[in-house]
Enzyme design. Structure first.
Site, short mmCIF file in Angstrom:
data_model
loop_
_atom_site.label_atom_id
_atom_site.label_comp_id
_atom_site.label_asym_id
_atom_site.label_seq_id
_atom_site.Cartn_x
_atom_site.Cartn_y
_atom_site.Cartn_z
CG HIS A 101 -2.08 -0.99 1.04
ND1 HIS A 101 -2.92 -1.36 2.08
CD2 HIS A 101 -2.50 -1.71 -0.03
CE1 HIS A 101 -3.80 -2.26 1.65
NE2 HIS A 101 -3.57 -2.50 0.38
N GLY A 109 -2.41 -9.09 12.58
CA GLY A 109 -2.91 -7.73 12.82
C GLY A 109 -3.64 -7.08 11.66
P1 OAD Z 1 -7.65 -2.57 10.26
O1 OAD Z 1 -7.73 -1.34 11.10
O2 OAD Z 1 -8.77 -2.84 9.32
O3 OAD Z 1 -7.53 -3.85 11.20
C1 OAD Z 1 -6.62 -3.93 12.25
C2 OAD Z 1 -6.71 -5.33 12.81
O4 OAD Z 1 -5.71 -5.48 13.79
C3 OAD Z 1 -8.05 -5.68 13.48
O5 OAD Z 1 -8.48 -6.94 13.02
C4 OAD Z 1 -7.71 -5.71 14.97
O6 OAD Z 1 -8.46 -6.70 15.67
C5 OAD Z 1 -6.26 -6.09 14.94
N1 OAD Z 1 -5.47 -5.60 16.07
C6 OAD Z 1 -5.51 -4.39 16.69
N2 OAD Z 1 -4.57 -4.28 17.62
C7 OAD Z 1 -3.86 -5.45 17.59
C8 OAD Z 1 -2.75 -5.96 18.33
N3 OAD Z 1 -2.13 -5.24 19.27
N4 OAD Z 1 -2.33 -7.20 18.03
C9 OAD Z 1 -2.94 -7.95 17.08
N5 OAD Z 1 -3.98 -7.53 16.37
C10 OAD Z 1 -4.45 -6.29 16.61
O7 OAD Z 1 -6.25 -2.52 9.53
P2 OAD Z 1 -5.78 -3.29 8.20
O8 OAD Z 1 -6.32 -4.67 8.17
O9 OAD Z 1 -4.32 -3.11 8.12
O10 OAD Z 1 -5.55 0.66 3.26
O11 OAD Z 1 -6.48 -2.43 7.10
C11 OAD Z 1 -6.25 -2.75 5.76
C12 OAD Z 1 -6.20 -1.51 4.91
O12 OAD Z 1 -7.37 -0.72 5.10
C13 OAD Z 1 -5.08 -0.55 5.26
O13 OAD Z 1 -3.84 -0.88 4.68
C14 OAD Z 1 -5.59 0.73 4.70
C15 OAD Z 1 -6.98 0.66 5.24
O14 OAD Z 1 -7.89 1.46 4.66
C16 OAD Z 1 -5.24 1.73 2.53
O15 OAD Z 1 -4.97 2.80 3.04
C17 OAD Z 1 -5.25 1.46 1.08
#
Ligand code: OAD
Length: 247
Positions: free
Chosen positions: A123, A189
Site C-alpha cells: 500500500h 494484525g
Molecule cells: P484494520 O484497522 O482494518 O484492522 C486492524 C486489525 O488489527 C483488526 O483486526 C484488529 O483486531 C487487529 N489488532 C488491533 N490491535 C492489535 C494488536 N495489538 N495485536 C494484534 N492484532 C491487533 O487494519 P488493516 O487490516 O491493516 O488501506 O487495514 C487494511 C487496509 O485498510 C489498510 O492498509 C488501509 C486501510 O484502509 C489503505 O490505506 C489502502
C-alpha cells in the site's frame, strides 16, 4: 520462571521450524503497540471522518488540504513511534528461515526500521510523496500543508495506494508469488477485509500452505486459517519465536 502468557500449539512451532519458505502478511494491528492507530475500530476516526472518506482520489481532488492534513498528522504519530516486539519478532523469523517475504499493508515503514530485509509495501509508504502528474517521488520529513512538485509544479500526493486504485503491478506479482510458494503463511494484525491483500492467505492455503493467524479478535479469515492465536501481536509473536527456536 515466568509462565508463558500465550500458549503456542506444538504443531505451529513444528511447521514453522521446518518451513522452507515463510510469507507474512501484516496489517495495522502489528503497529498498534507502537502507538499507530488502526483504521477500523477504536481510534480509527480522525475529525469524525472515516479512512474510506479520506483515502480516495476523489477526496484528494475535492479537498487536498484536508487529505494532506490527515497524512501529516499520521506521519507525525509515526515519526514519534518505534518498532515494537511484533516487528522485532518478524526480523527474527526472517533470520531463522531459508526463504522469507514480508508483505505489509502498513505504510508506516516500521518493518524496515526494525530491520526486516525482504519487505513488500503493497500500500506504499507514507514517508514519501509522489507527483500526481509526472510521478516524481520525494522523501518527506516534517513538511506541512499541500505540497507541489519541484520538477513540474503539479500537486504532490502521498505515495500510498488509495481506495479504488490499483496496487503496483510488480509488487502485487511478487506478493502472489511469495504467497503461492509459502509453506507457512503468517497473517498478523489485519482485519482481512481489504482486497487484494486479504485474498493472499486464501491463495496460500489453496496451494497447500499452513496458515497461522494472529489477531486480537476473530476475522473473516479465521474459519480458513489452520490456527488462529488470539492476543496482542507483540506478545504472541515473541512467544512464537521463543517456542520455535529457543525451546
Ligand atoms: P484494520 O484497522 O482494518 O484492522 C486492524 C486489525 O488489527 C483488526 O483486526 C484488529 O483486531 C487487529 N489488532 C488491533 N490491535 C492489535 C494488536 N495489538 N495485536 C494484534 N492484532 C491487533 O487494519 P488493516 O487490516 O491493516 O488501506 O487495514 C487494511 C487496509 O485498510 C489498510 O492498509 C488501509 C486501510 O484502509 C489503505 O490505506 C489502502
Amino acid at each position: 520462571m515466568e509462565e508463558d502468557v500465550v500458549e503456542i500449539p506444538g504443531e505451529v512451532t513444528q511447521r514453522l521450524r521446518v518451513a522452507e519458505m515463510v510469507a507474512v502478511m501484516t496489517g495495522a494491528g502489528v503497529s498498534a503497540e507502537s502507538g499507530v492507530p488502526t483504521f477500523r475500530g477504536d481510534g480509527g476516526l480522525w475529525k469524525n471522518q472515516r479512512p474510506e472518506q479520506l483515502a480516495t482520489p476523489q477526496a484528494f481532488e475535492k479537498d487536498p488540504d484536508l487529505v494532506w492534513e490527515w497524512y501529516h498528522w499520521r506521519r507525525g504519530l509515526i515519526r514519534e513511534s518505534s518498532p515494537n516486539a511484533a516487528h522485532h519478532s518478524l526480523v527474527q523469523i526472517e533470520r531463522n528461515t531459508p526463504q522469507f517475504t514480508l508483505i505489509t499493508q502498513n505504510v508506516d515503514g516500521l518493518h524496515l526500521t526494525a530491520g526486516s530485509k525482504t519487505v513488500l509495501e503493497i500500500h506504499g509508504n507514507i514517508n514519501r510523496a509522489r507527483c500526481s502528474s509526472c510521478s516524481h517521488r520525494v522523501p518527506l520529513s516534517d513538511e506541512t500543508g499541500v505540497l507541489t512538485c519541484g520538477q513540474c509544479g503539479a500537486l504532490m500526493r502521498p505515495d500510498v495506494v488509495w481506495f479504488g486504485e490499483s496496487l503496483d503491478h510488480g509488487t502485487l506479482e511478487a506478493s502472489h508469488s511469495a504467497s503461492g510458494s509459502a509453506d507457512f503463511f503468517l497473517v498478523a494484525g489485519t482485519s482481512s477485509v481489504v482486497q487484494p491483500a486479504a485474498s493472499l492467505a486464501y491463495a496460500a492455503k489453496e496451494k497447500g500452505g499452513y496458515v497461522l493467524e494472529v489477531n486480537l479478535d476473530p476475522t473473516p479469515l479465521t474459519g480458513t486459517a489452520d490456527v488462529t492465536l488470539l492476543g496482542k501481536a507483540g506478545e504472541v509473536l515473541t512467544a512464537l519465536v521463543e517456542k520455535t527456536w529457543d525451546g
